[in-house]
Design an enzyme around this catalytic site. Structure first.
Site, mmCIF file in Angstrom:
data_model
loop_
_atom_site.group_PDB
_atom_site.id
_atom_site.type_symbol
_atom_site.label_atom_id
_atom_site.label_comp_id
_atom_site.label_asym_id
_atom_site.label_seq_id
_atom_site.Cartn_x
_atom_site.Cartn_y
_atom_site.Cartn_z
ATOM 1 N N ASP A 114 15.547 -4.573 -3.002
ATOM 2 C CA ASP A 114 15.236 -5.353 -1.800
ATOM 3 C C ASP A 114 16.252 -6.483 -1.602
ATOM 4 O O ASP A 114 17.041 -6.804 -2.508
ATOM 5 C CB ASP A 114 13.818 -5.935 -1.946
ATOM 6 C CG ASP A 114 13.090 -6.045 -0.623
ATOM 7 O OD1 ASP A 114 13.763 -6.173 0.414
ATOM 8 O OD2 ASP A 114 11.843 -6.025 -0.629
ATOM 9 N N ASP A 116 8.658 -2.931 7.606
ATOM 10 C CA ASP A 116 7.384 -3.346 7.002
ATOM 11 C C ASP A 116 6.225 -3.126 7.969
ATOM 12 O O ASP A 116 5.089 -3.457 7.654
ATOM 13 C CB ASP A 116 7.431 -4.826 6.606
ATOM 14 C CG ASP A 116 8.132 -5.033 5.272
ATOM 15 O OD1 ASP A 116 8.353 -4.044 4.559
ATOM 16 O OD2 ASP A 116 8.469 -6.188 4.952
HETATM 17 C C1 GLA Z 1 9.956 -6.969 1.670
HETATM 18 C C2 GLA Z 1 9.815 -5.462 1.705
HETATM 19 C C3 GLA Z 1 8.384 -5.083 1.428
HETATM 20 C C4 GLA Z 1 7.958 -5.620 0.099
HETATM 21 C C5 GLA Z 1 8.172 -7.126 0.070
HETATM 22 C C6 GLA Z 1 7.909 -7.674 -1.309
HETATM 23 O O1 GLA Z 1 9.297 -7.558 2.720
HETATM 24 O O2 GLA Z 1 10.240 -4.957 2.942
HETATM 25 O O3 GLA Z 1 8.240 -3.678 1.464
HETATM 26 O O4 GLA Z 1 8.698 -4.990 -0.916
HETATM 27 O O5 GLA Z 1 9.492 -7.475 0.431
HETATM 28 O O6 GLA Z 1 8.087 -9.031 -1.362
#
Ligand code: GLA
Length: 699
Positions: free
Chosen positions: A441, A503
């Protein structure tokens, strides 16, 4: 005697005209010309001088500069302490490596620089890959502000530019701007690909063909389309650079990332060609994509509320659903209770996991699933052991207030010691636990937080870290995530195997985003999960079958807590997982065809001439009393098809006779499907009908 250089692929041709000591002149890039077809006369002879124009005005070449007698967008902007700012090529060497590959070298012995341009027109994908390099042959250093990775010719008939913008939870929003005298320019200065300025454009022309280009890079970028004096256009893409960012000492050189560009006879063809080129980027463990395993991601199931017992319980319920890979998301590492601390401390939290992660990972593997782990290696929380131990690794400018995003700072990856540390920590995790997947990420943009800008070097350092890890752990797959879809590009695809698109798990939002994603990238790298209802980001609810059907066109996953499902929903989700497993080879097979969105319906077909899976999504009610049939341009006109409806929720792929098509309507001729269409059943809004189309007699 004028000589021409041509590059050909089945669908496209490029024609260049060799022109004295300078770079070849652009004559053509577009739909394939029959072999041997050349321009009627040389550009120089064909063009009359314009009134009040420069004598011997330059033609638009492969590598225009400020030193040309012309006013084209320069492919390089540089200077040597204020001098040598206008290179003019005094010698060109053209090396044809094959009928589809050229390497050209342009030399300026006055300014003491050389540019190299590599052009490859891949006959397998019909995509042109363009990359350039600048070499400093002078006795003093050169500052480079701009070097275009491509300088392509687009025809005057270009109508508009399609591009994508967006934000966290609303990625892949299609935009269109007319193309005219004002040109088009788009810059990304956020240090990573970004949600709102991914460097990809489609340019439809008035005569139907569509040009597309993508910059294979995960950092700052420029896309620039400028009109030429004859109304055609120059298309350049490259890294956006800050002042002082690129400095070449004598003998040094800089190479750009690649641009992947293509011309299709329509938008669908351009997408098909681009997807084929994207497929060549991914290096899969074992050489080919395995059947993309059904994932369960813990994020929206539990957020930060994890511990060994709860995750073992969650893993058990995931396995009972038929999940094949369990991904432990954010929240597992030392001190991480919320998003305000601990990035950098990549060891299991002693309270949540007193025995480390091994008991959980082993349990997951024991259940027959793969174990995946979330990391955000480029980030560091000011509240972390790592930041306290190595404040010098945190990107910061002395004397200036720190800029944080999601309470976090960025590791200065260009420092070798920081990179070695990250490699060691990640390698230790990968070596000590049965991890077969990393969700990588990156949850904030880069800001001007170093005394000297190193945006590009940061991205190069990331690639090198990923590459070293891939080499050391070749069976581990990696997902590229950046607050959802903030880092989706062909540059990082060379090291990764999946993109987290967004997300936002609301199936209606997601359907639109995924359909835009699929115009550029293939479905097997599109992470798509079934989320809860109501969706956490929009508050809207859709039925479980609709959510499953939307997730099923990519690399399918579950991102809800199965323990909260009713018995009926559990059965339904299981049936959809079985459906995905049965059809994933067709879904991720050769082709994806995206139908138009009309009368509340959006359809898409995945497969090949051997068999197609057709998803008809109804997002709104139809306007008339009955929905019209939907013509399917992808079927073979000369074949007859068996059309079967699949409804996973009603039973395991039961071709139920209780709904359309009835038994006697299951054989439909290809010509009928193409021109009249597939009849649609009556559907509610936010509903789906899935058909399998199999040719009975192959033409
Ligand atoms: C980002 C990602 C999510 C999750 C969060 C965790 O927003 O897109 O899928 O992994 O971080 O903090």
């Amino acid at each position: 005697m004028t000589s021409f250089v041509t590059l050909t692929s089945p669908a496209t041709s490029i024609v260049l005209e060799e022109a004295g000591p300078g770079p070849p002149i652009w004559r053509y890039w577009g739909p394939a010309l029959p072999l041997g077809v050349e321009p009627p006369s040389s550009a120089t002879v064909a063009r009359l001088p314009g009134t009040f124009a420069l004598e011997d005005e330059a033609h638009f070449s492969l590598f225009p500069t400020l030193g040309d007698a012309g006013f084209f967008p320069p492919a390089v902007l540089m200077h040597r302490d204020g001098l040598d700012w206008a290179p003019r090529w005094t010698e060109t060497k053209t090396n044809a490596l094959s009928s589809s590959e050229l390497v050209l070298e342009f030399l300026d012995d006055v300014a003491g620089v050389e540019a190299r341009l590599s052009l490859q027109l891949d006959p397998l994908t019909d995509c042109l890959v363009s990359q350039t390099e600048l070499v400093n042959h002078g006795g003093a250093s050169v500052d480079v502000l701009w070097i275009a990775a491509c300088n392509l010719l687009l025809p005057k008939q270009c109508d508009h530019v399609s591009y994508w913008t967006g934000r966290h939870t609303n990625e892949f929003q299609l935009q269109q701007l007319p193309l005219g005298a004002g040109g088009f320019r788009r810059e990304n200065r956020q240090g990573l690909t970004s949600h709102n300025a991914m460097p990809t454009i489609f340019v439809p022309t008035k005569n139907g063909s569509v040009y597309a280009a993508h910059f294979a890079w995960s950092g700052n970028a420029v896309t620039d389309i400028q009109p030429l004096p004859d109304g055609r256009y120059a298309l350049q893409m490259g890294e956006w650079r800050t002042p002082g960012e690129c400095h070449l000492e004598p003998g040094e050189s800089i190479e750009t990332p690649a641009v992947i560009a293509t011309c299709g006879h329509n938008g669908a063809a351009a997408s098909e060609q681009l997807r084929r080129a994207m497929r060549q980027k991914t290096t899969w463990p074992g050489g080919a994509p395995s059947r993309r395993p059904v994932q369960l991601n813990t994020w929206e199931a539990v957020y930060f509320a994890q511990d060994e017992a709860a995750m073992i319980d969650l893993a058990n319920s995931a396995a009972a659903l038929g999940v094949e890979r369990f991904v432990l998301d954010d929240g597992w590492f030392k001190g991480r209770r919320n998003d305000q601390t601990s990035l950098g401390d990549w060891e299991p939290d002693p309270q949540k996991y007193p025995n480390g992660l091994a008991p959980l990972a082993d349990h997951v593997v024991g259940l027959g699933m793969q174990f995946g782990l979330w990391v955000e290696p480029e980030m560091i929380s000011p509240q972390s052991d790592l930041a306290r131990a190595h404040p010098e690794w945190v990107r910061a400018t002395p004397g200036r207030a720190r800029i944080t995003g999601r309470h976090q700072c960025v590791v200065d990856l260009t420092q070798a010691a920081a990179q070695v540390h990250l490699f060691t920590v990640l390698a230790d995790l990968l070596a000590s636990l049965p991890i077969s997947y990393l969700k990588w990420d990156h949850n904030r943009a880069l800001t001007a937080d170093l005394p000297q800008a190193t945006y590009g070097d940061h991205t190069r350092a990331l690639y090198s870290l990923l590459s070293r890890l891939r080499e050391a752990f070749p069976t581990v797959e990696i997902e590229s995530c950046a607050a959802g879809g903030g880092r989706i590009d062909a540059g990082i695809l060379q090291y990764t195997h999946r993109f987290w698109v967004s997300d936002n798990l609301d199936a209606v939002s997601r359907l639109g985003m995924q359909r835009e994603f699929l115009k550029i990238f293939p479905p097997e790298v599109m992470g798509s999960h079934v989320g809860a209802a109501p969706a956490h980001t929009t508050g809207r609810s859709q039925s479980l079958p609709f959510r499953c059907a939307v997730a099923a066109t990519g690399h399918f996953g579950v991102e809800l807590d199965p323990r909260t499902l009713s018995g009926g929903d559990h059965k339904t989700l299981r049936a959809w997982i079985d459906f995905y497993k049965a059809y994933r080879q067709i879904i991720h097979g050769e082709r994806v065809v995206l139908g138009p969105e009309e009368d509340g319906v959006a359809w898409q077909a995945h497969g090949s001439d051997d068999s197609w899976l057709l998803f008809v999504y109804r997002t709104q009610l139809h306007a008339e009393r009955y929905p019209a049939p939907v013509p399917l341009p992808f079927v073979q006109e000369s074949a007859s098809y068996t059309v079967e409806r699949v409804d996973p929720a009603q039973g395991r792929f039961r071709h139920a006779s209780s709904f359309w098509p009835p038994d006697d309507a299951r054989r439909i001729h290809g010509a009928w499907l193409r021109h009249d269409g597939v009849p649609l059943p009556l559907m509610t809004a936010e509903d789906v009908a899935i058909f399998v189309l199999t040719p009975n007699d192959k033409p």
